[in-house]
Design an enzyme around this catalytic site. Structure first.
Site, PDB file in Angstrom:
ATOM      1  NE  ARG A 197      -3.033   0.003   3.449  1.00  0.00           N
ATOM      2  CZ  ARG A 197      -2.176   0.284   4.368  1.00  0.00           C
ATOM      3  NH1 ARG A 197      -1.976   1.553   4.635  1.00  0.00           N
ATOM      4  NH2 ARG A 197      -2.278  -0.350   5.352  1.00  0.00           N
TER       5      ARG A 197
ATOM      6  CG  ASP B 146      -9.548  15.684 -15.455  1.00  0.00           C
ATOM      7  OD1 ASP B 146      -8.912  14.828 -16.111  1.00  0.00           O
ATOM      8  OD2 ASP B 146     -10.498  14.947 -14.709  1.00  0.00           O
TER       9      ASP B 146
ATOM     10  CE1 TYR C 167     -16.234  10.869 -15.973  1.00  0.00           C
ATOM     11  CE2 TYR C 167     -15.864  10.917 -13.716  1.00  0.00           C
ATOM     12  CZ  TYR C 167     -16.158  10.222 -14.642  1.00  0.00           C
ATOM     13  OH  TYR C 167     -16.353   8.794 -14.626  1.00  0.00           O
TER      14      TYR C 167
ATOM     15  CE  LYS D 174     -12.655   7.212 -18.265  1.00  0.00           C
ATOM     16  NZ  LYS D 174     -12.602   8.581 -17.461  1.00  0.00           N
TER      17      LYS D 174
HETATM   18  C1  PLP Z   1     -13.386   9.007 -16.363  1.00  0.00           C
HETATM   19  C2  PLP Z   1     -12.805  10.408 -15.988  1.00  0.00           C
HETATM   20  C3  PLP Z   1     -12.630  10.581 -14.614  1.00  0.00           C
HETATM   21  C4  PLP Z   1     -12.922   9.627 -13.727  1.00  0.00           C
HETATM   22  O1  PLP Z   1     -11.878   8.562 -13.696  1.00  0.00           O
HETATM   23  P1  PLP Z   1     -12.133   6.889 -13.317  1.00  0.00           P
HETATM   24  O2  PLP Z   1     -10.638   6.270 -13.631  1.00  0.00           O
HETATM   25  O3  PLP Z   1     -13.321   6.431 -13.832  1.00  0.00           O
HETATM   26  O4  PLP Z   1     -12.208   7.120 -11.540  1.00  0.00           O
HETATM   27  C5  PLP Z   1     -12.184  11.895 -13.950  1.00  0.00           C
HETATM   28  N1  PLP Z   1     -12.250  12.954 -15.294  1.00  0.00           N
HETATM   29  C6  PLP Z   1     -12.524  12.653 -16.492  1.00  0.00           C
HETATM   30  C7  PLP Z   1     -12.113  13.781 -17.459  1.00  0.00           C
HETATM   31  C8  PLP Z   1     -12.569  11.252 -16.847  1.00  0.00           C
HETATM   32  O5  PLP Z   1     -13.097  11.091 -18.100  1.00  0.00           O
END
Ligand code: PLP
Length: 402
Positions: A56, A188, A114, A213
């Site tokens: 962890r 982000d 998001y 993604k």
């Molecule tokens: C999918 C996504 C998230 C969240 O990510 P997870 O891996 O599903 O927790 C945050 N910001 C954006 C822009 C996303 O597309």
């Protein structure tokens, strides 16, 4: 001195751990790490020596992938960067913001985040007496007046391009306004990836990703990452929060991210080309009412995207002529593109924001942000361009007569 290698060469290069001579990064599937003597364990536990202790807290596979992500996101910087992989994109956001914000503080952000992030801010952080102030971040004056009007804003949190209308925010301009006011700036960068956009170079303090993604790219793992300059004073508390809440990534998902990173530039180049072609096709189609793609000269964010990104990305959305019924029928009629609520995979994916990602957002808020019942979001893949365009053509023309 050795010349600096190109971004794509760094993506493709293997990362190694000192624990193994394997050419390809091994997955260290171990929950703890062994010591040769109690004395050696004491040295690590007391911080006198670096070393692995417990899964962890850190793991050699994860550390190797973190080092690569830090190099890529900090590619233009003189200073070294550090990255911390987390169990998901959401946990990266949660871990970072929890390390910065205290009761009474506020976050300045946008209305079109998001969906999970909006919920996290309003529900989880709201319950901790941390306020969320949403303004139009593409308007520098609203950012300035929000900062003047609320002296408790400690963090500017933003996404660009935004989901699902692909509006872009001028990172450099608003990051500098936020910094003048002593705010931490977090971006982000999931939609653009460091291949197309590097917020740290544009004034951000931290970048987060849902590596689920584009960085993974193959839709087979969930993970996230926090990246910032190594000198950031928040790192010890960020690491502590990750360790204590157990929001760490697991070595297998980290390994999958690394595997995906090797082809990031190749995938992105192809996906951007395909997105451009599909956007142009849709833009000229008489049964399409509107196309949101920053690569189109008619898109409101075209110039900002051109200035701060090296290409326009592979996300787009479009409104079919008609209502929700027609949009759903077009989606059902697609043969190549799949209906799936994620993005950034090598195959093309579609989503209906009105009935999925934005289902819990008030209709008038959706409409104000350009999210209409006839809007379809597309994450463009690496398929053959003509096959892809033809798939959308047949799906549209089956439903809406020209
Ligand atoms: C999918 C996504 C998230 C969240 O990510 P997870 O891996 O599903 O927790 C945050 N910001 C954006 C822009 C996303 O597309």
């Amino acid at each position: 001195m050795k010349e600096k290698l190109q971004f794509s060469t760094l993506c493709t290069s293997e990362v190694h751990t000192t624990e193994s001579s394997a050419h390809i990064l091994p997955i260290h599937a171990s929950s703890s790490f062994r010591f040769d003597s109690v004395e050696a364990s004491i040295e690590v536990f007391t911080g006198k020596k670096e070393g692995y202790v417990y899964g962890r807290y850190g793991n050699p596979t994860i550390k190797a992938v973190e080092s690569k992500l830090a190099t890529l996101e900090g590619y233009d910087l003189e200073e070294p960067c550090r990255a911390l992989l987390t169990s998901s994109g959401m946990s990266a956001i949660h871990t970072l913001l929890l390390s910065q914000l205290r009761p009474g503080d506020a976050v300045l952000t946008q209305g079109n985040l998001y969906g999970g992030t909006t919920e996290l801010l309003l529900k989880t952080f709201g319950s901790l007496d941390i306020e969320t102030i949403m303004v139009d971040l593409s308007n520098a004056e609203s950012v300035r007046s929000a900062l003047i009007g609320h002296n408790n804003i400690k963090c500017l949190y933003l996404e660009t391009p935004t989901n699902p209308t692909l509006d872009c925010i001028d990172i450099k301009t608003i990051a500098s306004i936020a910094k003048e006011n002593g705010c931490l700036v977090a971006v982000d960068n999931t939609f653009a990836t460091p291949y197309l956009q590097r917020p740290l170079t544009l004034g951000a303090d931290f970048v987060i990703h849902s590596t689920t993604k584009y960085l993974n790219g193959h839709g087979n793992g969930i993970a996230g990452v926090i990246i910032g300059r190594s000198s950031e004073v928040l790192w010890p508390i960020i690491w502590q929060n990750m360790k204590l809440a157990g929001t760490n990534c697991n070595p297998f998902d980290a390994w999958l991210v690394h595997n995906g990173l090797k082809t990031l530039p190749l995938r992105m180049d192809r996906q951007c080309q395909n997105a451009k072609a599909l956007a142009q096709f849709l833009d000229h189609h008489p049964s399409v009412a509107k196309v949101n793609y920053p690569g189109l000269a008619t898109h409101a964010s075209h110039q900002i995207a051109k200035d701060q990104m090296t290409d326009f990305g592979a996300m787009l959305s479009f409104e079919v002529k008609g209502e929700e019924k027609e949009a759903l029928a077009v989606m059902n009629g697609l043969d190549i593109a799949s209906i799936a609520p994620t993005l950034g995979d090598v195959d093309t994916l579609v989503l209906h924001p009105w009935t999925s990602s934005h289902l819990n957002v008030d209709n008038d808020v959706c409409l104000k942000n350009g999210i209409t019942p006839n809007l379809i979001r597309v994450s463009v893949g690496i398929e053959d361009q003509d096959d892809l365009v033809q798939d959308f053509r047949q799906a549209i023309e089956k439903v809406i007569s020209v």
